[in-house]
Every structure is written in structure tokens, then in C-alpha cells.
Design an enzyme around this catalytic site. Structure first.
Site, PDB file in Angstrom:
ATOM      1  CG  ASP A  84      -2.221   0.834   0.899  1.00  0.00           C
ATOM      2  OD1 ASP A  84      -2.181   1.666  -0.019  1.00  0.00           O
ATOM      3  OD2 ASP A  84      -3.238   0.657   1.597  1.00  0.00           O
ATOM      4  CD  GLU A  95      -6.920   5.654   2.394  1.00  0.00           C
ATOM      5  OE1 GLU A  95      -6.049   5.265   3.186  1.00  0.00           O
ATOM      6  OE2 GLU A  95      -6.668   5.961   1.216  1.00  0.00           O
TER       7      GLU A  95
HETATM    8  C1  BGC Z   1      -5.169   3.131   0.142  1.00  0.00           C
HETATM    9  C2  BGC Z   1      -5.321   2.103  -0.944  1.00  0.00           C
HETATM   10  C3  BGC Z   1      -5.123   2.714  -2.295  1.00  0.00           C
HETATM   11  C4  BGC Z   1      -3.770   3.420  -2.329  1.00  0.00           C
HETATM   12  C5  BGC Z   1      -3.461   4.047  -3.664  1.00  0.00           C
HETATM   13  C6  BGC Z   1      -3.928   3.989  -0.018  1.00  0.00           C
HETATM   14  O1  BGC Z   1      -3.965   5.083   0.832  1.00  0.00           O
HETATM   15  O2  BGC Z   1      -5.123   2.487   1.397  1.00  0.00           O
HETATM   16  O3  BGC Z   1      -6.588   1.504  -0.861  1.00  0.00           O
HETATM   17  O4  BGC Z   1      -5.221   1.743  -3.287  1.00  0.00           O
HETATM   18  O5  BGC Z   1      -3.765   4.432  -1.338  1.00  0.00           O
HETATM   19  O6  BGC Z   1      -4.208   5.171  -3.904  1.00  0.00           O
END
Ligand code: BGC
Length: 646
Positions: A338, A537
Site C-alpha cells: 500500500d 480512509e
Molecule cells: C489506500 C489504498 C489505495 C492506495 C493508492 C492507499 O492510501 O489504502 O486503498 O489503493 O492508497 O491510492
């Protein structure tokens, strides 16, 4: 009667059989649904090993890195570091904006640079197309996964995957960080809406369906993209950490998803990227099944979670990444970390963090800005013998397997975008499927005196609440911007209000009020409540899911005028609705429906009878959360699986 049949009958029977066979075959292609078992990625091993044998250490390490488009000072770094992938993360817009043209231009620019490297290995371009190609203005935006979970319709989810892939390919982008197959056990979590369900079975069935839709029958199909099941594992099972007032856990300068909302009582709840605390049996029963389902469906990539399991970061766990996922489940694709997740393993010593994660089994590192440092450190680690060459070769073989399977090494194909696909980007046909998904995802929670469906020829309909007339709010987070954004100019679509206006009889008066004032004289009120700003998030972590006092007051005052009230909840999770339960005659959970607001009107006015069933338990009070089907003291407001119809 003899066993012999006349030649006439035989010919007729034969014709019928042929017709049925042709119909069945074309049904499959018409719906575009996958029929066969996915080809094993091992099919491409020989070719991958041949390429590997020609690569230098620098070229191998480069393949293991993903930088972010906006994070690169100089785009020629793609060539300099032999980068295997580039991403455009949440909210990272092309300089020219989020138009279809701008996104396509960026893809073509990046791919053209990659093709100039010695071996000319094309990049995989990763984006968060999590409910449609949701970063690009004019894309078809589907309901978020929580809504799709309530449809529990794998064929529909597969079609949605297929359309998402087509709209992605219209911009060249060939890899989505989806499906999110999290099993969400605590709806205070800001990513609840990204999950299909609180229960593993729905997440497994729909996660596999989404994978099949995105990846098609064969990854080399120019209309397919690589999928990425995320966030492995138990990201939705973390324990809540509470703290008082502002501040909260310090996360440094990395992308941890923003700070959690401070609830009205001043208590902050943090669940995002936390620690899940339970035994292996629970891990296997609740959180592992969707990954098994996606691996079986041939998912090309998997993203380990920011979160930890019993104190160990998932991105650092050899047991989780190598033993369980690659060993036991037989995952043959590759793991992508991630965003900055490797850095978080050791905030003071990046080099050590890299060693831990790569040795645990991470194959590609999402390093938006620190890609050059990563390159140097990993090279040193290999030269020092801390990371064995065999691990590098395994990671690169896995990455190459996927790239070969995607047809990226097929020289007969152009490496640039097929811009003819622009014609069907956000097309009516695609939006029709999104509208169907909206219809099927609405859950009717209450319907006293058959106030629903509303008659289309009702004289005066009062529509209230900001969520009734806001494209941004009805789409939620991960829409054009990472956090989403309120407002009707965010992207193209139909507000729910417009959907209502379009469906009623020509002599029906529809009056709209943002704050609920002016209802007098109306025959029925449709009041939109729920979460009033999009989020993504950690910034969506929230310890108070009750409706705002203003929303409750809006419903009370309309009801006190003797007007029947239909409350429609626009939200990324079940909310605490005790305050309106007696006042609202009907209650509908509409989640985040996306751009096709007419789908909500279709249900409210009876063109489509509600079929949605809760894929999450609906709690009575905050005190009950976390609450999940199967709990010994289970006593929710609406049970998992609940949903009325007309
Ligand atoms: C998230 C992921 C995402 C990634 C890329 C991260 O902050 O947890 O779900 O795919 O960013 O944007």
C-alpha cells in the site's frame, strides 16, 4: 409408437438444439460474462524466466517499484530506474485536470517513456477505479461496494467490473486497486463503504465476481484490466482506539488517510490502519475466505494492508504473505504494497523496513516519492546478501507473469491507448447498468401505511435535505478526488432530485428545499438525511454515527405539519436513526448510489420493487457497535439480511 422418429422431427429437433446453443453462447457474450476457469499464471513462467535471464540487477529492482505520477520530479525517472509501474493515487490529478483526454495523455506519456528502456518492458498503470473509473470526470460511477453487497447479485457485479475495465482502458490505465474485499466488523471505520459485507460469504462471492469482470475471460483481452484484492488481511477487523479531542495518534507525514473525525462528545475513534487482535482461527474463518475466492478467480495482484495482526504489520509478515497467501492459497500473482506502507514498518530506518517487507514476500513497492531511495537501498541489500537474489527473482518472475498474461509483451499490439474507446466512456449503456445497480441496492427498512411507493401523479411532492441534490454527496469518497467532494459540478450524472422530477407526472409539483423549510401544503415529503460530506480512509473514522440534530429537526418539523415522511439515508454505513424512527413513515437505506440518481427514484415511485437486503447489521445505538451477525447478544434494530418490499 416406435423409437424411430421421422426425419422431419429429427431436423426440427436438431434446429431447436442448435438455436438454444447459439442463444446460450450469445447470452454469455452479450452480458460479457466470464465462462471458463481462469488460465493459471504459471502458464507464462517459461517466457517470464527467459526475460528474467536477460535482466540486470538494476532492471530487476526497477520492475519491483511503483512511483506516483505526480510524485516524480522528472518523468524520465521511469527510464532511469526502469520502473515497473506508475500509479495515480487518490486525488493525484494530471496537470491538465481530470478530463478523459488528460488521463489518456498521461498514460500515453508514461508508457512511451517506459518503452524507451533497454528491454522496453511496458509499465502497469495503477489507479483506484473502485466504483467505476472514479477519478475521471464523466466516468460511470457505480454505487460503492456496501450498496453492491445489498444486491448480492454476482452477475451484476461482474458486469460492473467489465464496464469499469472498459472505461479504464479508454484512458489506457490497465490495473485497478480493486476489488476491496475487506470484511468490515466495525462500521465506525471510515472505509466501511468500501466493503461488500460484514460477513465473509458475500465478500467472497462478490469479490470473485468483480475480479472476473475486471480481468475478463483472459487478461490479454484488450478490454480487461488487472485486478487487485485488498487490503490483505483483516483491515476491517481492527480494534478501535479512542482518544480525547484533537491530536489523536501521530502518523508523521505519510498517507494514513487523514485524521479521524472528532465526535460530538470530543472523543476521537481510530480504526484505520490499526491492529486486529484475534486468533488464527478467527482470521481464517472471517477474513481469509474472500482472498481464497479471489485467488481462485485468478486475481493478478493483492495489496497487503497497512494494518497489523496481533502487533505485526501485515506488510512485514512472512507468515501472512509467503506461507499463507503464496504457499497455502497458491497465489501466483504479485503483491503490491500500500501507499508508503513499507516505510511504516520502521519509520526511522527505511532500509531495514525494505529488507523486512521484501523478505516477508512483498513483490512490488508503492513508493510514490521515495522510489529512488528504495532503488538504492534494495540494491545495497541484495549486494550485502540481506535480501537473497532468489527473492528478487521470484518477485520479478511474478510481476513478469502478470505482464505477459496481460498481453503487454505482444508486439502486435500498440502500447498506446485505443482512443476509439472514448466513444463509449460514460455511455448511456454503461449508465443503464449503474442505474440497475442502484435499484437493486436500496434497502427498504420501514414502510408504514404503504407510504411507498409514492404515486407518480401525487399533486405536490416536497423534497428536502442536501443529499437529495448533490452529485458529490451521492457518490461519496474516491470520486474524482480521494476524499470525494460535495457539489453538483464534481462530475456528470443525475441527482436524485432530478431523477424524481423526471419520473413524476407532468402536472406534479416537486418543491425542493435544502434545509427542509416550506413543506406546508405538500402531500408527501421525501427527506434526504445521512452523512453530509464525503470522506475516505481514516478521515471517515467516526465514533458518532447518529443523524445530526438539524436532520432530526427537519423530519420532526415536516411530520408535525401532518405530512407523510419518507426518509432516505445517504451514507457509507448504517447510522443511528432512533431519533427519526417514529417520525418517518418510511425509511430507505440508499448508501452511496453514484452518478445514476434515477435508480433511487425508480424504487421510490414503484417502477422497481425493492429487493435489497442488508449485508451489514443495522445497530440500535452506538453502544452496540461493533455488532455483527452471529454475536451471542445479537439484538440489532434491523438484522443482517433484512429488507422489505412492496
Ligand atoms: C489506500 C489504498 C489505495 C492506495 C493508492 C492507499 O492510501 O489504502 O486503498 O489503493 O492508497 O491510492
Amino acid at each position: 409408437m416406435t423409437k424411430q422418429i421421422s426425419s422431419h422431427t429429427r431436423i426440427t429437433t436438431l434446429l431447436i438444439v442448435i438455436c438454444i446453443a447459439v442463444m446460450l453462447a450469445s447470452c454469455g457474450t452479450m452480458a460479457g460474462l466470464s465462462q471458463s476457469k481462469p488460465k493459471s499464471l504459471l502458464t507464462y513462467d517459461e517466457q517470464a524466466k527467459e526475460i528474467l535471464a536477460t535482466m540486470t540487477l538494476d532492471e530487476k529492482i526497477g520492475q519491483m517499484i511503483q512511483s506516483e505520477y505526480v510524485g516524480m520530479q522528472d518523468k524520465n525517472d521511469i527510464q532511469k530506474y526502469f520502473l515497473g509501474s506508475v500509479l495515480m493515487g487518490g486525488g493525484s490529478d494530471p496537470a491538465a485536470g481530470n478530463s478523459l483526454e488528460a488521463w489518456t495523455d498521461v498514460y500515453d506519456e508514461v508508457q512511451s517513456i517506459a518503452m524507451k528502456t533497454r528491454l522496453g518492458i511496458p509499465v502497469m498503470y495503477g489507479v483506484d477505479a473502485v466504483h467505476g473509473h472514479s477519478n475521471v470526470i464523466g466516468a460511470t460511477i457505480f454505487p460503492h461496494n456496501i450498496a453492491l453487497g445489498c444486491t448480492n447479485n454476482p452477475e451484476l457485479i461482474e458486469k460492473i467490473g467489465k464496464i469499469t475495465a472498459i472505461e479504464m482502458q479508454a484512458t489506457g490505465m490497465n490495473w485497478t486497486f480493486a476489488p476491496c474485499v475487506t470484511v468490515v466488523r466495525d462500521e465506525r471505520w471510515g472505509r466501511t463503504y468500501e466493503g461488500f459485507s460484514e460477513e465473509p460469504e458475500i465478500a467472497s462471492i462478490l469479490g470473485a465476481a468483480s475480479t472476473r469482470g475486471l480481468q475478463g475471460n483472459d487478461l490479454s483481452d484488450p478490454l480487461a484490466v488487472a485486478a487487485c484484492a485488498k487490503h490483505y488481511i483483516a483491515d476491517g477487523g481492527t480494534s478501535a482506539v479512542t482518544s480525547q479531542g484533537r491530536g489523536g495518534p501521530a502518523f508523521g507525514g505519510f498517507n494514513f488517510g487523514g485524521a479521524a473525525m472528532t465526535t460530538r462528545g470530543g472523543t476521537r475513534v481510530t480504526l484505520n490502519a490499526g491492529n486486529s487482535e484475534f486468533d488464527e482461527d478467527t482470521l481464517r474463518k472471517i477474513h481469509l475466505p474472500p482472498y481464497k475466492a479471489c485467488v481462485d478467480a485468478g486475481v493478478a495482484t493483492i495489496m497487503p494492508s497497512y494494518s497489523s495482526w496481533n502487533g505485526t504489520k501485515c506488510s512485514a509478515s512472512k507468515f501472512l504473505l509467503t506461507d499463507l497467501l503464496k504457499g497455502e492459497l497458491g497465489f501466483k500473482g504479485f503483491l503490491i504494497s500500500d501507499y508508503n506502507a513499507i516505510d511504516q514498518i520502521n519509520m526511522r530506518n527505511f532500509k531495514e523496513a525494505i529488507a523486512i517487507s521484501i523478505n516477508a514476500g512483498m513483490d512490488m513497492a508503492m513508493e510514490p516519492t521515495r522510489y529512488a531511495e528504495f532503488f538504492t537501498f534494495l540494491k545495497e541489500l541484495v549486494e550485502e546478501g540481506t535480501v537473497p537474489m532468489s527473492r528478487i527473482d521470484d518477485a520479478v518472475t511474478r510481476i513478469l507473469r502478470v505482464k505477459i498474461a496481460m498481453g503487454l509483451f505482444d508486439d502486435s499490439r500498440s502500447h498506446l491507448t485505443d482512443r476509439k474507446l472514448h466513444e463509449i466512456f460514460g455511455s448511456k449503456e454503461h449508465r443503464k447498468v449503474a442505474r440497475q445497480a442502484v435499484r437493486e441496492s436500496l434497502v427498504l427498512l420501514k414502510n408504514n401505511n404503504e407510504v411507498l411507493p409514492v404515486a407518480k401523479n401525487t399533486k405536490k411532492i416536497f423534497v428536502a435535505g442536501i443529499n437529495g441534490n448533490d452529485i458529490g454527496n451521492q457518490c461519496g469518497g474516491w470520486t474524482i478526488q480521494w476524499q470525494g467532494q460535495s457539489g453538483n459540478d464534481l462530475t456528470e450524472g443525475t441527482t436524485i432530485l432530478q431523477g424524481i422530477k423526471d419520473i413524476v407526472s407532468s402536472d406534479t409539483e416537486v418543491v425542493y428545499s435544502r434545509d427542509g423549510s416550506g413543506a406546508a401544503g405538500s402531500d408527501v415529503a421525501i427527506v434526504f438525511v445521512g452523512e453530509e460530506r464525503p470522506y475516505a480512509e481514516g478521515s471517515g473514522d467516526n465514533g458518532d454515527l447518529s443523524l445530526s440534530a438539524q436532520q432530526v429537526e427537519m423530519i420532526n418539523s415536516i411530520k408535525s405539519e401532518g405530512i407523510p415522511v419518507v426518509a432516505v439515508i445517504i451514507s457509507g454505513r448504517p447510522m443511528i436513526i432512533g431519533d427519526i424512527l417514529d417520525k418517518a413513515d418510511a425509511i430507505v437505506a440508499a448508501w452511496y448510489p453514484g452518478t445514476e440518481g434515477q435508480g433511487v427514484a425508480d424504487v421510490l415511485f414503484g417502477d422497481y420493487k425493492p429487493t435489497g437486503k442488508l449485508s451489514f447489521t443495522w445497530p440500535k445505538s452506538m453502544d452496540q457497535i461493533p455488532i455483527n451477525v452471529g454475536d451471542s447478544d445479537y439484538d440489532p434494530l434491523y438484522e443482517f439480511g433484512f429488507g422489505l418490499s412492496y
